[in-house]
Design a protein around this motif. Structure first.
Motif, PDB file in Angstrom:
ATOM      1  N   CYS A  63      -3.741  23.205  -7.871  1.00 14.23           N
ATOM      2  CA  CYS A  63      -3.213  21.937  -8.403  1.00 14.23           C
ATOM      3  C   CYS A  63      -2.637  21.068  -7.305  1.00 14.23           C
ATOM      4  N   ARG A  64      -1.965  21.678  -6.335  1.00  9.35           N
ATOM      5  CA  ARG A  64      -1.408  20.909  -5.225  1.00  9.35           C
ATOM      6  C   ARG A  64      -2.533  20.234  -4.438  1.00  9.35           C
ATOM      7  N   ALA A  65      -3.597  20.975  -4.171  1.00  9.06           N
ATOM      8  CA  ALA A  65      -4.724  20.400  -3.434  1.00  9.06           C
ATOM      9  C   ALA A  65      -5.356  19.244  -4.206  1.00  9.06           C
ATOM     10  N   LEU A  66      -5.516  19.409  -5.509  1.00 10.14           N
ATOM     11  CA  LEU A  66      -6.105  18.337  -6.322  1.00 10.14           C
ATOM     12  C   LEU A  66      -5.190  17.117  -6.390  1.00 10.14           C
ATOM     13  N   LEU A  67      -3.882  17.337  -6.492  1.00 11.02           N
ATOM     14  CA  LEU A  67      -2.944  16.211  -6.524  1.00 11.02           C
ATOM     15  C   LEU A  67      -2.958  15.445  -5.205  1.00 11.02           C
ATOM     16  N   ARG A  68      -2.993  16.155  -4.095  1.00  9.00           N
ATOM     17  CA  ARG A  68      -3.037  15.481  -2.784  1.00  9.00           C
ATOM     18  C   ARG A  68      -4.341  14.698  -2.611  1.00  9.00           C
ATOM     19  N   GLN A  69      -5.449  15.282  -3.050  1.00  9.77           N
ATOM     20  CA  GLN A  69      -6.732  14.585  -2.946  1.00  9.77           C
ATOM     21  C   GLN A  69      -6.723  13.319  -3.803  1.00  9.77           C
ATOM     22  N   SER A  70      -6.164  13.417  -4.989  1.00 14.33           N
ATOM     23  CA  SER A  70      -6.070  12.261  -5.873  1.00 14.33           C
ATOM     24  C   SER A  70      -5.176  11.191  -5.266  1.00 14.33           C
ATOM     25  N   GLU A  71      -4.098  11.605  -4.642  1.00 14.92           N
ATOM     26  CA  GLU A  71      -3.181  10.669  -4.004  1.00 14.92           C
ATOM     27  C   GLU A  71      -3.878   9.930  -2.859  1.00 14.92           C
ATOM     28  N   ARG A  72      -4.653  10.659  -2.052  1.00 14.96           N
ATOM     29  CA  ARG A  72      -5.387  10.026  -0.946  1.00 14.96           C
ATOM     30  C   ARG A  72      -6.444   9.057  -1.461  1.00 14.96           C
ATOM     31  N   SER A  73      -7.143   9.445  -2.522  1.00 15.99           N
ATOM     32  CA  SER A  73      -8.169   8.571  -3.092  1.00 15.99           C
ATOM     33  C   SER A  73      -7.562   7.292  -3.645  1.00 15.99           C
ATOM     34  N   ALA A  74      -6.423   7.411  -4.300  1.00 18.01           N
ATOM     35  CA  ALA A  74      -5.754   6.231  -4.854  1.00 18.01           C
ATOM     36  C   ALA A  74      -5.272   5.313  -3.734  1.00 18.01           C
ATOM     37  N   ALA A  75      -4.743   5.884  -2.666  1.00 16.75           N
ATOM     38  CA  ALA A  75      -4.282   5.067  -1.540  1.00 16.75           C
ATOM     39  C   ALA A  75      -5.456   4.358  -0.869  1.00 16.75           C
ATOM     40  N   LYS A  76      -6.571   5.052  -0.750  1.00 15.60           N
ATOM     41  CA  LYS A  76      -7.757   4.445  -0.129  1.00 15.60           C
ATOM     42  C   LYS A  76      -8.289   3.303  -0.997  1.00 15.60           C
ATOM     43  N   ALA A  77      -8.335   3.511  -2.316  1.00 18.34           N
ATOM     44  CA  ALA A  77      -8.818   2.461  -3.219  1.00 18.34           C
ATOM     45  C   ALA A  77      -7.888   1.248  -3.188  1.00 18.34           C
ATOM     46  N   LEU A  78      -6.588   1.494  -3.113  1.00 15.91           N
ATOM     47  CA  LEU A  78      -5.628   0.399  -3.052  1.00 15.91           C
ATOM     48  C   LEU A  78      -5.778  -0.377  -1.751  1.00 15.91           C
ATOM     49  N   ALA A  79      -6.007   0.330  -0.655  1.00 16.23           N
ATOM     50  CA  ALA A  79      -6.184  -0.337   0.638  1.00 16.23           C
ATOM     51  C   ALA A  79      -7.452  -1.178   0.646  1.00 16.23           C
ATOM     52  N   GLU A  80      -8.508  -0.683   0.017  1.00 24.58           N
ATOM     53  CA  GLU A  80      -9.751  -1.451  -0.029  1.00 24.58           C
ATOM     54  C   GLU A  80      -9.619  -2.689  -0.899  1.00 24.58           C
ATOM     55  N   GLN A  81      -8.831  -2.600  -1.958  1.00 25.58           N
ATOM     56  CA  GLN A  81      -8.642  -3.755  -2.840  1.00 25.58           C
ATOM     57  C   GLN A  81      -7.789  -4.821  -2.175  1.00 25.58           C
ATOM     58  N   SER A  82      -6.799  -4.416  -1.393  1.00 21.00           N
ATOM     59  CA  SER A  82      -5.891  -5.392  -0.809  1.00 21.00           C
ATOM     60  C   SER A  82      -6.443  -6.014   0.470  1.00 21.00           C
ATOM     61  N   ALA A  83      -7.463  -5.419   1.078  1.00 18.85           N
ATOM     62  CA  ALA A  83      -8.053  -5.990   2.289  1.00 18.85           C
ATOM     63  C   ALA A  83      -8.887  -7.213   1.908  1.00 18.85           C
ATOM     64  N   PRO A  84      -8.711  -8.326   2.633  1.00  8.74           N
ATOM     65  CA  PRO A  84      -9.498  -9.519   2.312  1.00  8.74           C
ATOM     66  C   PRO A  84     -10.964  -9.326   2.668  1.00  8.74           C
ATOM     67  N   HIS A  85     -11.823  -9.961   1.895  1.00  8.41           N
ATOM     68  CA  HIS A  85     -13.252  -9.907   2.162  1.00  8.41           C
ATOM     69  C   HIS A  85     -13.544 -10.803   3.349  1.00  8.41           C
ATOM     70  N   ARG A  86     -14.187 -10.273   4.373  1.00  9.19           N
ATOM     71  CA  ARG A  86     -14.397 -11.025   5.603  1.00  9.19           C
ATOM     72  C   ARG A  86     -15.740 -11.718   5.649  1.00  9.19           C
TER      73      ARG A  86
END
Length: 110
Positions: A63-86
């Motif tokens: 469960c810890r491994a799955l929670l950390r993976q989910s946390e990383r995926s959410a952070a990556k998706a948030l970073a991609e959404q907030s980056a402006p389209h170039r």
């Protein structure tokens, strides 16, 4: 009573944990210890309690491994959404190297 711990905690603002995954894992580790001890107190064999502890430990680690993976995926998706389209080819600006008008170019002088 004004000086009790309960009164002080009621007045204090609620603070969220900086890392909720660690809180969950901490509680799970606590249960990995508490459940086998409870089983031993209730008369379960040491082998049965140890097997239960091992099973709980395996589930906690998964469960810890799955929670950390989910946390990383959410952070990556948030970073991609907030980056402006170039735009195409990743260039910025309003046509600095694409044939735009440049002041002081080859304009005829009177």
């Amino acid at each position: 009573m004004p000086g009790t711990r309960d009164h002080a905690r009621a007045d204090a603002p609620r603070q969220d944990s900086p890392d909720p995954v660690s809180d969950v894992v901490r509680w799970a580790a606590f249960s990995c210890v508490l459940v086998p001890v409870t089983l031993l107190i209730c008369g379960q064999s040491f082998g049965g309690a140890a097997g239960t502890a091992a099973g709980l430990l395996a589930v906690t680690c998964a469960c810890r491994a799955l929670l950390r993976q989910s946390e990383r995926s959410a952070a990556k998706a948030l970073a991609e959404q907030s980056a402006p389209h170039r735009g195409r080819h990743g260039r910025t600006g309003a046509g600095a190297h694409r044939g735009g008008r440049h002041p002081g170019g080859p304009a005829p002088v009177d």
